[in-house]
Design a protein around this motif. Sequence first.
Motif, PDB file in Angstrom:
ATOM      1  N   TRP A   1       0.859  -1.185   0.000  1.00  0.00           N
ATOM      2  CA  TRP A   1       0.000   0.000   0.000  1.00  0.00           C
ATOM      3  C   TRP A   1       0.899   1.241   0.000  1.00  0.00           C
ATOM      4  O   TRP A   1       1.867   1.317   0.779  1.00  0.00           O
ATOM      5  N   TYR A   2       0.554   2.205  -0.867  1.00  0.00           N
ATOM      6  CA  TYR A   2       1.277   3.463  -0.953  1.00  0.00           C
ATOM      7  C   TYR A   2       0.302   4.618  -0.805  1.00  0.00           C
ATOM      8  O   TYR A   2      -0.841   4.540  -1.264  1.00  0.00           O
ATOM      9  N   ARG A   3       0.800   5.692  -0.230  1.00  0.00           N
ATOM     10  CA  ARG A   3       0.034   6.918  -0.094  1.00  0.00           C
ATOM     11  C   ARG A   3       0.666   7.953  -1.013  1.00  0.00           C
ATOM     12  O   ARG A   3       1.883   8.177  -0.967  1.00  0.00           O
ATOM     13  N   TRP A   4      -0.164   8.602  -1.829  1.00  0.00           N
ATOM     14  CA  TRP A   4       0.350   9.510  -2.848  1.00  0.00           C
ATOM     15  C   TRP A   4      -0.383  10.826  -2.772  1.00  0.00           C
ATOM     16  O   TRP A   4      -1.528  10.946  -3.217  1.00  0.00           O
ATOM     17  N   GLU A   5       0.295  11.846  -2.207  1.00  0.00           N
ATOM     18  CA  GLU A   5      -0.279  13.177  -2.130  1.00  0.00           C
ATOM     19  C   GLU A   5      -0.032  13.910  -3.439  1.00  0.00           C
ATOM     20  O   GLU A   5       1.009  13.706  -4.090  1.00  0.00           O
ATOM     21  N   THR A   6      -0.924  14.816  -3.759  1.00  0.00           N
ATOM     22  CA  THR A   6      -0.811  15.608  -4.983  1.00  0.00           C
ATOM     23  C   THR A   6       0.518  16.349  -4.999  1.00  0.00           C
ATOM     24  O   THR A   6       0.939  16.904  -3.985  1.00  0.00           O
TER      25      THR A   6
ATOM     26  N   GLU B   1      -5.488  16.179   6.231  1.00  0.00           N
ATOM     27  CA  GLU B   1      -4.159  15.796   5.742  1.00  0.00           C
ATOM     28  C   GLU B   1      -4.095  14.346   5.254  1.00  0.00           C
ATOM     29  O   GLU B   1      -3.083  13.929   4.666  1.00  0.00           O
ATOM     30  N   ASP B   2      -5.170  13.581   5.457  1.00  0.00           N
ATOM     31  CA  ASP B   2      -5.243  12.225   4.902  1.00  0.00           C
ATOM     32  C   ASP B   2      -5.635  12.242   3.428  1.00  0.00           C
ATOM     33  O   ASP B   2      -5.588  11.202   2.758  1.00  0.00           O
ATOM     34  N   SER B   3      -6.056  13.400   2.937  1.00  0.00           N
ATOM     35  CA  SER B   3      -6.458  13.504   1.530  1.00  0.00           C
ATOM     36  C   SER B   3      -5.280  13.147   0.638  1.00  0.00           C
ATOM     37  O   SER B   3      -4.208  13.761   0.717  1.00  0.00           O
TER      38      SER B   3
END
Lengths: 111, 114
Positions: A35-40, A83-85
């Motif tokens: 799983w990866y988290r990718w912020e704009t 901030e989870d967006s």
Amino acid sequence: ILNVEQSPQSLHVQEGDSTNFTCSFPSSNFYALHWYRWETAKSPEALFVMTLNGDEKKKGRISATLNTKEGYSYLYIKGSQPEDSATYLCAFNNAGNMLTFGGGTRLMVKP
Amino acid sequence: NAGVTQTPKFQVLKTGQSMTLQCAQDMNHEYMSWYRQDPGMGLRLIHYSVGAGITDQGEVPNGYNVSRSTTEDFPLRLLSAAPSQTSVYFCASSYSGQGAVKQYFGPGTRLTVT
């Protein structure tokens, strides 16, 4: 080409809501699920790498579960914050040298 | 450590032009890879390398070449750019090619082909 699917494609929640989304992958020849988290405007960052059926991983308010026999993983966010967006990506590996990514779930948390 | 770096950040090319996207890492990682990201399609693997001198094709290799002469660098070459190659390109590395190892991504290169 391996089929890795994520649902929903996008999700809007209110601050404080808990939410979850799904990653489906082939149940045969499983080796690892990422799983990866990718912020704009940033690069994807690893959240979890899971290898064992029944694995549960936790990082702060975010947790993930893994079911390799039926080919799915859930990502949970408890008490969502703005901030989870981000877009959350899962990726499947079948012991080769390649990761196959799903299309991502885009989460937007409204204050 | 700088981690994974990519240059340029943005590039506009005309159809038929060639160019090289640069990727470097300072973590002594053996495994490096290139992905492209298109709307609604997640990340798709273009090419990867499990060590210096070794490269292999990923899911969408056509129109791209790679080489790995050093552990640190993994450039991606577009031989004759086409509008279908308009995308965001990410380079990634990890200490091994084993699938249970997390990937470290660069900041991306946004390429537009007109």
